[in-house]
Scaffold this active site. Sequence first.
Site, PDB file in Angstrom:
ATOM      1  N   HIS A 187     -14.561  -4.541   3.010  1.00 60.85           N
ATOM      2  CA  HIS A 187     -15.338  -5.184   1.960  1.00 60.85           C
ATOM      3  C   HIS A 187     -15.674  -4.167   0.875  1.00 60.85           C
ATOM      4  O   HIS A 187     -15.924  -3.010   1.174  1.00 60.85           O
ATOM      5  CB  HIS A 187     -16.643  -5.770   2.538  1.00 60.85           C
ATOM      6  CG  HIS A 187     -17.234  -6.797   1.651  1.00 60.85           C
ATOM      7  ND1 HIS A 187     -18.077  -6.481   0.608  1.00 60.85           N
ATOM      8  CD2 HIS A 187     -17.065  -8.144   1.615  1.00 60.85           C
ATOM      9  CE1 HIS A 187     -18.412  -7.584  -0.017  1.00 60.85           C
ATOM     10  NE2 HIS A 187     -17.811  -8.610   0.563  1.00 60.85           N
ATOM     11  N   ASP A 197     -14.661 -13.632   6.351  1.00 60.21           N
ATOM     12  CA  ASP A 197     -13.448 -14.454   6.374  1.00 60.21           C
ATOM     13  C   ASP A 197     -12.749 -14.443   7.728  1.00 60.21           C
ATOM     14  O   ASP A 197     -12.079 -15.407   8.094  1.00 60.21           O
ATOM     15  CB  ASP A 197     -12.469 -13.985   5.291  1.00 60.21           C
ATOM     16  CG  ASP A 197     -12.977 -14.348   3.920  1.00 60.21           C
ATOM     17  OD1 ASP A 197     -13.593 -15.413   3.796  1.00 60.21           O
ATOM     18  OD2 ASP A 197     -12.783 -13.562   2.983  1.00 60.21           O
TER      19      ASP A 197
HETATM   20  N1  COA Z   1      -6.824  -3.408   6.150  1.00 65.15           N
HETATM   21  C1  COA Z   1      -6.380  -2.156   6.215  1.00 65.15           C
HETATM   22  N2  COA Z   1      -6.902  -1.151   5.480  1.00 65.15           N
HETATM   23  C2  COA Z   1      -7.900  -1.464   4.662  1.00 65.15           C
HETATM   24  C3  COA Z   1      -8.408  -2.758   4.551  1.00 65.15           C
HETATM   25  C4  COA Z   1      -7.833  -3.750   5.352  1.00 65.15           C
HETATM   26  N3  COA Z   1      -8.270  -5.009   5.311  1.00 65.15           N
HETATM   27  N4  COA Z   1      -9.413  -2.757   3.663  1.00 65.15           N
HETATM   28  C5  COA Z   1      -9.532  -1.517   3.207  1.00 65.15           C
HETATM   29  N5  COA Z   1      -8.614  -0.733   3.812  1.00 65.15           N
HETATM   30  C6  COA Z   1      -8.422   0.693   3.629  1.00 65.15           C
HETATM   31  C7  COA Z   1      -7.587   0.986   2.397  1.00 65.15           C
HETATM   32  O1  COA Z   1      -6.217   0.984   2.673  1.00 65.15           O
HETATM   33  C8  COA Z   1      -8.113   2.333   2.028  1.00 65.15           C
HETATM   34  O2  COA Z   1      -7.556   3.272   2.925  1.00 65.15           O
HETATM   35  P1  COA Z   1      -7.069   4.705   2.443  1.00 65.15           P
HETATM   36  O3  COA Z   1      -8.329   5.349   1.910  1.00 65.15           O
HETATM   37  O4  COA Z   1      -6.532   5.300   3.667  1.00 65.15           O
HETATM   38  O5  COA Z   1      -6.074   4.433   1.361  1.00 65.15           O
HETATM   39  C9  COA Z   1      -9.589   2.241   2.344  1.00 65.15           C
HETATM   40  O6  COA Z   1      -9.710   1.271   3.379  1.00 65.15           O
HETATM   41  C10 COA Z   1     -10.448   1.829   1.164  1.00 65.15           C
HETATM   42  O7  COA Z   1      -9.904   0.661   0.586  1.00 65.15           O
HETATM   43  P2  COA Z   1     -10.185   0.160  -0.879  1.00 65.15           P
HETATM   44  O8  COA Z   1      -9.020  -0.643  -1.348  1.00 65.15           O
HETATM   45  O9  COA Z   1     -10.646   1.259  -1.748  1.00 65.15           O
HETATM   46  O10 COA Z   1     -11.397  -0.777  -0.674  1.00 65.15           O
HETATM   47  P3  COA Z   1     -11.807  -1.898  -1.684  1.00 65.15           P
HETATM   48  O11 COA Z   1     -13.265  -1.815  -1.811  1.00 65.15           O
HETATM   49  O12 COA Z   1     -11.065  -1.934  -2.950  1.00 65.15           O
HETATM   50  O13 COA Z   1     -11.314  -3.176  -0.860  1.00 65.15           O
HETATM   51  C11 COA Z   1     -11.076  -5.318  -0.137  1.00 65.15           C
HETATM   52  C12 COA Z   1     -12.071  -4.252  -0.563  1.00 65.15           C
HETATM   53  C13 COA Z   1     -11.880  -6.543   0.322  1.00 65.15           C
HETATM   54  C14 COA Z   1     -10.205  -5.705  -1.337  1.00 65.15           C
HETATM   55  C15 COA Z   1     -10.187  -4.798   1.013  1.00 65.15           C
HETATM   56  O14 COA Z   1     -10.980  -4.407   2.097  1.00 65.15           O
HETATM   57  C16 COA Z   1      -9.134  -5.785   1.445  1.00 65.15           C
HETATM   58  O15 COA Z   1      -8.078  -5.887   0.828  1.00 65.15           O
HETATM   59  N6  COA Z   1      -9.422  -6.561   2.552  1.00 65.15           N
HETATM   60  C17 COA Z   1      -8.500  -7.575   2.985  1.00 65.15           C
HETATM   61  C18 COA Z   1      -8.743  -8.861   2.193  1.00 65.15           C
HETATM   62  C19 COA Z   1     -10.012  -9.535   2.592  1.00 65.15           C
HETATM   63  O16 COA Z   1     -10.330  -9.694   3.762  1.00 65.15           O
HETATM   64  N7  COA Z   1     -10.755  -9.979   1.558  1.00 65.15           N
HETATM   65  C20 COA Z   1     -11.984 -10.714   1.746  1.00 65.15           C
HETATM   66  C21 COA Z   1     -13.164  -9.922   1.300  1.00 65.15           C
HETATM   67  S1  COA Z   1     -14.686 -10.765   1.710  1.00 65.15           S
END
Ligand code: COA
Length: 431
Positions: free
Chosen positions: A316, A367
């Site tokens: 998140h 989710d």
């Molecule tokens: N699966 C695997 N790795 C994940 C992940 C996931 N669901 N969510 C974050 N990470 C990892 C990233 O790859 C990154 O790793 P790294 O530092 O080794 O490259 C690290 O965690 C940080 O991720 P980042 O993209 O900076 O976090 P964010 O704040 O932009 O992402 C989301 C937030 C929600 C976009 C992300 O967690 C995601 O894509 N989740 C899956 C989609 C989802 O469930 N969305 C609903 C949100 S309520």
Amino acid sequence: MSPTATAETLCGLFFWKELGPFNTQTGSTPHGQPPEDLPPQPASERERMNNETGTIERVVATRGLENVVAGRTKISYVDGTGGRLIYAGYEIRELAAHASFAEAVYLLWNGDLPTQAELDRFRTRLVAEMRLPSQVIEMIKLAPPSAHPMDLLRTAVSALGMYDPDADDRSDEACARKAVRLLAQTITLVADMHRVRNGLPVLSADTKLGFGANFLYMLRGRSPSEEERSAFELLLMLHLEHGLNASTFAARVTASTLSDMHAALTSGLGTLKGPLHGGANERAIDIFEQVDDIEAIESYIDGMLNAGQRIMGFGHRVYKTEDPRARLLRKHALHLCQRADLADLAARAERVEQLVMEKKGIYPNVDFYSGIVQHALGIPKPYFTAIFACARTAGWLAHIREQYADNRLIRPTSDYVGPWDRVAMPIGERS
Ligand code: COA
């Protein structure tokens, strides 16, 4: 202080960085010294004066607007560090224990929880509005069967505006009427969409049932058990509101132009659809469709992580600890799975959660469990995000009305990083 060391938030949307001394002659950066008798002045809208340091700083964009404060609200607060979600002063676990979805909606729309008499009136009005203009039902029938429910919901909500007698009236009274109507109509749209697409007759709301129970009845054709009703009501409540997330921001931006409520909701719906936002709950259960052997889950997850893929329903942007909504929903999800003869799904879900924590240190978000709850309730997967949207509609409506009540057009600026001072050649002279 070094030329690029300053970084503070001003006006909410952007960070400023010090560039160096100011040159009033050229107006470009880096600048020369200003004349003795003139204070330094910003040369363009890309620069601002930092009154504390007396220096000119350049606007620098923050990617994804992360940690940027872009508005004020009394509706909700997401405490990412403490793992708390607060609706109008109440922690979500308090509301989950003592209130229904309709009570939480009333709270966000009116600032206080209702009395029994207020709740009874509110529920009656909501259920009475759970019906659609016949033209919109016809529109659902005409939509291509392949259209995703979120696309149909977005289009139908937009169309509802053309049949709403209050559509262009932004008075408080009209907005209050439209809010009740829109919340009731969006969830009816999802139920009716499912029935129409499966050749089933559309059902009228049952005045003896509440809001969530009515949806399950209108979708499935049978009233829910008490356990199903309470799990679904909790799911709706947990999706109702979540601070200034992408779709809420989109809805507020549209409202800030003084466009109508249906248009603002349509913006929110289009934004929520994305897989990084509301679309994750549908994809979160893909893993269970693809791996039915608990022993094979680890290699499946390893494969995804090694390929740089994200595990849907995990992580998140704001919560750095466990998502409180996932914590509240987990118990219901696992319990419903046992009851619905899906005990194996509960075990696989716990295994996925354990492995993602071990391998990436990432918690599940709401989710992950909302997908499981909806699956256990017999709701078809393509409707998961649309149901999230129906609950969030109430949050968007609260934000739209808050925006109208103290409006200022939302119009940020950007950090221009393209070229300058180019000369336009006539077309015949361009190479
Ligand atoms: N699966 C695997 N790795 C994940 C992940 C996931 N669901 N969510 C974050 N990470 C990892 C990233 O790859 C990154 O790793 P790294 O530092 O080794 O490259 C690290 O965690 C940080 O991720 P980042 O993209 O900076 O976090 P964010 O704040 O932009 O992402 C989301 C937030 C929600 C976009 C992300 O967690 C995601 O894509 N989740 C899956 C989609 C989802 O469930 N969305 C609903 C949100 S309520």
